[in-house]
Design an enzyme around this catalytic site. Structure first.
Site, PDB file in Angstrom:
ATOM      1  N   HIS A 183       0.848  -1.283  -0.068  1.00  0.00           N
ATOM      2  CA  HIS A 183      -0.044   0.127   0.041  1.00  0.00           C
ATOM      3  C   HIS A 183       0.639   1.369  -0.205  1.00  0.00           C
ATOM      4  O   HIS A 183       1.451   1.542   1.030  1.00  0.00           O
ATOM      5  CB  HIS A 183      -0.825   0.012   1.211  1.00  0.00           C
ATOM      6  CG  HIS A 183      -1.711   1.353   1.287  1.00  0.00           C
ATOM      7  ND1 HIS A 183      -1.562   2.523   1.971  1.00  0.00           N
ATOM      8  CD2 HIS A 183      -3.039   1.309   0.725  1.00  0.00           C
ATOM      9  CE1 HIS A 183      -2.534   3.246   1.755  1.00  0.00           C
ATOM     10  NE2 HIS A 183      -3.570   2.410   1.141  1.00  0.00           N
ATOM     11  N   ASP A 184       0.860   2.038  -0.969  1.00  0.00           N
ATOM     12  CA  ASP A 184       1.420   3.316  -1.073  1.00  0.00           C
ATOM     13  C   ASP A 184       2.874   3.524  -0.854  1.00  0.00           C
ATOM     14  O   ASP A 184       3.075   4.525  -0.037  1.00  0.00           O
ATOM     15  CB  ASP A 184       0.530   4.369  -0.204  1.00  0.00           C
ATOM     16  CG  ASP A 184      -1.031   4.749  -1.189  1.00  0.00           C
ATOM     17  OD1 ASP A 184      -1.293   3.830  -1.803  1.00  0.00           O
ATOM     18  OD2 ASP A 184      -1.598   5.498  -0.400  1.00  0.00           O
TER      19      ASP A 184
ATOM     20  N   LYS B  48      -4.463   4.782  -7.397  1.00  0.00           N
ATOM     21  CA  LYS B  48      -5.289   4.766  -6.154  1.00  0.00           C
ATOM     22  C   LYS B  48      -5.902   6.307  -5.837  1.00  0.00           C
ATOM     23  O   LYS B  48      -4.640   7.261  -5.892  1.00  0.00           O
ATOM     24  CB  LYS B  48      -4.412   4.337  -4.912  1.00  0.00           C
ATOM     25  CG  LYS B  48      -5.340   4.477  -3.320  1.00  0.00           C
ATOM     26  CD  LYS B  48      -4.450   3.830  -2.469  1.00  0.00           C
ATOM     27  CE  LYS B  48      -5.214   3.744  -0.857  1.00  0.00           C
ATOM     28  NZ  LYS B  48      -4.405   5.346  -0.618  1.00  0.00           N
TER      29      LYS B  48
END
Length: 315
Positions: free
Chosen positions: A36-37, A123
């Protein structure tokens, strides 16, 4: 409104993690790993070479390598650079413009660069499910578990775990493979996840459980290479394990779908297990007559090798 400069802090002690309310077990055949990110823009807020960033990167590398070896799909989320106010939405009020429109800030950090086999999702909001196609990707692969690592624990990681839970996807929140603004934020995220929406566990325990599940699946496949017939007692035990309920509580004529909440994903797991054992059974057989008594009558008197239908695992 910009990101804070994050002071070094030691990761939470993995021997004293919050108690999980559920006992879900990770399964290599059902899981997806979400990184995630992990973009330069977000990682640069940490002090280079210091905790927690040092352990964060190392543990995610370990997770990714292990998941790839087990055939677990690896998915990255990454926010785009140069978002317009309309694209940025209300996030602009909290965090400003975000990533610039240059090539550097938006890139995944070099030690975790995606490979050709990985999936990179753009995202747009806190949750990695919003406007990304992650749910559809998981559905298409027949996957109902999400292993979550990355940053920041109390923002995007936690919101993703919450949304996974609300989509009936089991989230696994990796305590020492997420990082945050501070130790307090980090602990808060772990506590909320464990109490409300996910299983929280450290990297090594996750890897041990994935290995155990893979070994068990291999043994069952080997054992199922010959023709075998289930007993009603074994069937009851297998259903109880999927439901995380005591076998003695499940009666022969209980409706396993409407009374016990057995969903299509778990029914399909039983179909695959029993067919490997040489028992000719289909998803439709089980879904139309969802009691142990009916299922036993089906597998104890096989009706012939009907092809498995195409089904929606998330119906």
């Amino acid at each position: 409104m910009a990101l804070p400069s994050i002071l070094p802090y030691a990761l939470p002690d993995t021997s004293a993690l919050p108690e999980n309310r559920v006992s879900w077990r990770p399964d290599p055949n059902r899981a997806v790993l979400l990184i995630h990110d992990m973009q330069n823009y977000f990682v640069n807020a940490f002090t280079p070479g210091q905790s927690p960033a040092r352990e964060l990167v190392s543990n995610i590398q370990l997770l990714k390598k292990h998941c790839a070896q087990l055939g677990i799909p690896v998915v990255y989320s990454a926010q785009p650079g140069g978002q317009t106010p309309a694209e940025r939405g209300l996030q602009q009020d909290f965090w400003g413009k975000g990533i610039d429109d240059g090539p550097e800030q938006k890139q995944i950090i070099e030690p975790l660069a995606p490979s050709e086999e990985d999936t990179l999702l753009t995202k747009w909001r806190y949750s990695a499910f919003q406007k990304t196609g992650l749910a559809e990707l998981m559905q298409g692969k027949g996957r109902g578990q999400l292993i979550i690592c990355g940053i920041y624990a109390h923002i995007g990681c936690l919101m993703t775990a919450c949304e996974a839970f609300m989509r009936d996807i089991q989230p696994f929140f990796i305590a020492d493979a997420v990082a945050d603004f501070s130790l307090e934020h980090h602990k808060m995220a772990l506590t909320y996840a464990a109490e409300r929406c996910a299983v929280v566990l450290p990297v090594q325990r996750l890897l041990d459980e994935l290995n155990s599940a893979a070994e068990q699946a291999g043994e069952e496949t080997a054992a199922g290479s010959g023709n075998s017939v289930l007993s009603l007692a074994v069937m009851r035990e297998q259903v109880a394990e999927l439901l995380d309920e005591p076998a003695a509580a499940i009666a022969d004529h209980d409706d396993l779908i409407n009374h016990w909440g057995l969903d299509s994903v778990r029914i399909m797991m039983l179909v695959e297990k029993w067919r490997l054992g040489g028992n000719e059974v289909t998803f439709v057989d089980l879904a139309e007559r969802p009691t142990l008594a009916e299922w036993w009558s089906i597998v104890s008197i096989p009706s012939g090798g009907e092809e498995l239908p195409n089904i929606d695992y998330y119906a």
